[in-house]
Enzyme design. Structure first.
Site, PDB file in Angstrom:
ATOM      1  CB  CYS A   1      -5.834 -26.282   7.410  1.00  0.00           C
ATOM      2  SG  CYS A   1      -6.198 -25.926   9.133  1.00  0.00           S
TER       3      CYS A   1
ATOM      4  CB  CYS B   1     -10.956 -27.246   8.000  1.00  0.00           C
ATOM      5  SG  CYS B   1      -9.442 -26.428   7.491  1.00  0.00           S
TER       6      CYS B   1
ATOM      7  CG  HIS C   1      -8.610 -22.774  10.709  1.00  0.00           C
ATOM      8  ND1 HIS C   1      -9.098 -23.874  10.037  1.00  0.00           N
ATOM      9  CD2 HIS C   1      -9.667 -21.936  10.869  1.00  0.00           C
ATOM     10  CE1 HIS C   1     -10.389 -23.710   9.814  1.00  0.00           C
ATOM     11  NE2 HIS C   1     -10.761 -22.547  10.314  1.00  0.00           N
TER      12      HIS C   1
ATOM     13  CG  ASP D   1      -0.174   0.126   2.502  1.00  0.00           C
ATOM     14  OD1 ASP D   1       1.030   0.412   2.464  1.00  0.00           O
ATOM     15  OD2 ASP D   1      -0.770  -0.065   3.558  1.00  0.00           O
TER      16      ASP D   1
ATOM     17  CB  CYS E   1      -8.683 -28.706  10.860  1.00  0.00           C
ATOM     18  SG  CYS E   1      -9.298 -27.050  11.250  1.00  0.00           S
TER      19      CYS E   1
ATOM     20  CG  ASP F   1      -5.758  -5.506   1.840  1.00  0.00           C
ATOM     21  OD1 ASP F   1      -6.423  -4.732   1.111  1.00  0.00           O
ATOM     22  OD2 ASP F   1      -5.332  -5.171   2.966  1.00  0.00           O
TER      23      ASP F   1
END
Lengths: 372, 372
Positions: free
Chosen positions: A307, A305, A336, A93, A310, A267
């Site tokens: 991931c 999930c 996560h 930014d 998880c 974002d």
């Protein structure tokens, strides 16, 4: 051009676009969510883990890096990519939003913004030229024009003055940009919640011909329906052959609604910030892990999930880590949450491909507990 | 027996032993350094990362886990291994050292120790029987007898009373132990810095026939040469066919000196604690990363190291992360420090195998900057 947009298709159920953004550090599938790495690190994550969860591009902050460690140091290190060990795309930014957020600590003039560092109170001045100089030194793939982001609510006159200054500053940014062959400078459309002002800003900024455009000044405290309204009429004014970036947005519902209205890039610090406070985004809504109800809950954070968190840890363990203030708590929940949003974007892209994004929204909102 | 020691060889240059400790959760090459995971997590690390750096066994704390989240919860979760997602060996201390460290907050009687929680001031009582009950619930592979660790310095009479109580408590621990077929209970030799008392304690504790023995009451503030002296005369009294564990030791020099004196197992919070304060152990000595000298130092933390941190990040970046108080700072330095000590133990094992541990000590001390 350094950064180009390739459209694959537009969803038949909405204005949602499936596409690709080509950058010097790889191609990004859009719509995309960009994790935020304010201080040259996505908080609690390694870049290796960002790759595991398939982050394609991250955002970093000009204001923070200018103050610490300094853009000149990062330039000496070989640029931000090398400094932080991330070889995929980076967007920075302009620092505008951060210095405006300093309130009493800053003073805006036509030349730029004088402000005091939030770290040590030292005096600094950032002009459009300076913001570009810093970003040129950082070497990010996409750099942002230095804009003035009006607060919400704000009077019509205030917002009009502010967007017109943003246009003048955008011109100065374009002229100051030293590396257009290596870094793409995006323009930012302001105009608050006023349709006539959004139109004026869109016309003026697009007239300057940037390789991409952001919608700024949203997600600043206004009700969500206002944000959706602004997007609804603003995105059709934006060129179809350039990427469209909605700044600072990252709740699951806003991501879906933004995509439906034609946005490609997002974002937000939300997923990483709430993770450190022990809050997870899951397929069945928010899980506030410190709550007593999870004391003996040996299920994964999100049973749907896949991931790392998880697959390997229980809610009871995560709650223990949070209560014990262990670093692993922030790590596992951050991992996560980012996986969740990146996976959500993947599902969104699939739904666009299958021309069923509105159906997807309905299904997702029902599971997540949003009003449908 | 649940846990057995297999000797491979004794170094011809010293009493150093190369061996293997067989546990229900895998075989450990000794001498070994055990990272400390006080609250069911090695601070800042995942268990996956612990495997990457080849940690074979970790230590966790009975006192902390008893208070939070509670041993009964961990038992319900399927034991500590499952709770924290670690399928290799775990050793738990007895909580003795922690409750004695509480100072004014605890009261010792023959029955046990009454203390107030450091978390909320609540009243608790841990006896030898309770310490074993907790450790039985946790399910660690090696559990420790509840001992009284005398401070340094301490009078002969105080230390004598304390070691004799430790013997009586060790007997009670053995009787209370419900799972000798699944968990090995180690005895602890006390006796402070007094040779006659160390001998008395060694005789009494070894008489009780445990599957392994620890030397306790060292690294409690005494000068290093005293620790070495005590080890020098104590380890020869310890059975050659059982593992020998020196509690709370983890500086590189003490690890090497301990191995030379016949120790097989070590643990210490030092590498993880100093990592969070930005201090790294490297092949050329300590690196205090916050120091200004590293501002523009783009070398790895340890140029001779092959760990993830050293392969991917510079000192300048690590310094920035530390100054910016980023979680990644604690992560990367912790990872490196644990890798460093685990790698040091690997080099020590190689030196024993090659009958050159005293030569190795000399070379290492010179590089590290210790007096040789």
């Amino acid at each position: 051009m350094t950064v180009t947009y390739e459209n694959i298709k537009v969803c038949k159920q909405s204005g949602a676009r499936l596409g690709r953004v080509h950058t010097p550090h790889g191609t990004i599938d859009t719509p995309v969510f960009m994790p935020v790495g304010t201080q040259a690190t996505v908080k609690a994550m390694t870049t290796e883990e960002l790759k595991e969860i398939e982050a394609q591009i991250i955002l970093s902050n000009t204001y923070h890096l200018y103050l610490r460690p300094g853009h000149k140091l990062i330039e000496k290190a070989g640029g931000l990519h090398k400094f932080m060990n991330w070889d995929r795309a980076i967007l920075t930014d302009s620092g505008g939003f951060q210095v405006f957020s300093l309130g009493d600590l800053r003073k805006i003039t036509e030349e730029g913004v004088e402000f005091r560092s939030h770290l040590d109170g030292s005096k600094h001045f950032i002009s459009p030229e300076k913001a570009i100089e810093i970003q040129n030194a950082l070497g990010s793939d996409i750099i942002m024009a230095f804009d003035e982001c009006a607060p919400y609510p704000a009077e019509h006159t205030y917002v009009k003055n502010s967007l017109e200054r943003t246009t003048r500053w955008a011109k100065r940014c374009k002229e100051a940009h030293q590396k257009p062959d290596q870094q793409a400078l995006f323009g930012i459309i302001q105009g608050g919640m006023y349709k006539d002002l959004r139109e004026q800003s869109a016309n003026e900024i697009i007239e300057l011909d940037f390789p991409g455009y952001a919608v700024g000044g949203l997600s600043v405290g206004e009700p969500k329906h206002l944000m959706y309204e602004v997007l609804e009429y603003t995105t059709p004014w934006m060129p179809a052959n350039k990427p469209r970036y909605l700044m600072g947005v990252g709740t699951p519902d806003c991501l879906i609604e933004g995509v439906i209205r034609g946005i490609d890039m997002f974002d937000c610090v939300l997923p990483t910030r709430i993770a450190r406070n022990g809050t997870a985004m899951t397929s069945v809504g928010k899980v506030v892990i410190k709550n007593a109800q999870y004391t003996e809950d040996f299920l994964p954070l999100d049973p749907n999930c896949e991931c790392y968190t998880c697959k390997n840890y229980s809610r009871a363990y995560l709650r223990h880590l949070y209560k014990a203030q262990e670093i692993l708590s922030a790590r596992l929940v951050t991992y996560h949450n980012l996986h969740f949003l990146i996976d959500l974007m993947k599902q969104i892209r699939k739904a666009i491909m299958e021309d069923r994004l509105l159906d997807f929204r309905k299904e997702f909102f029902q599971k997540y507990g949003y009003e449908v």
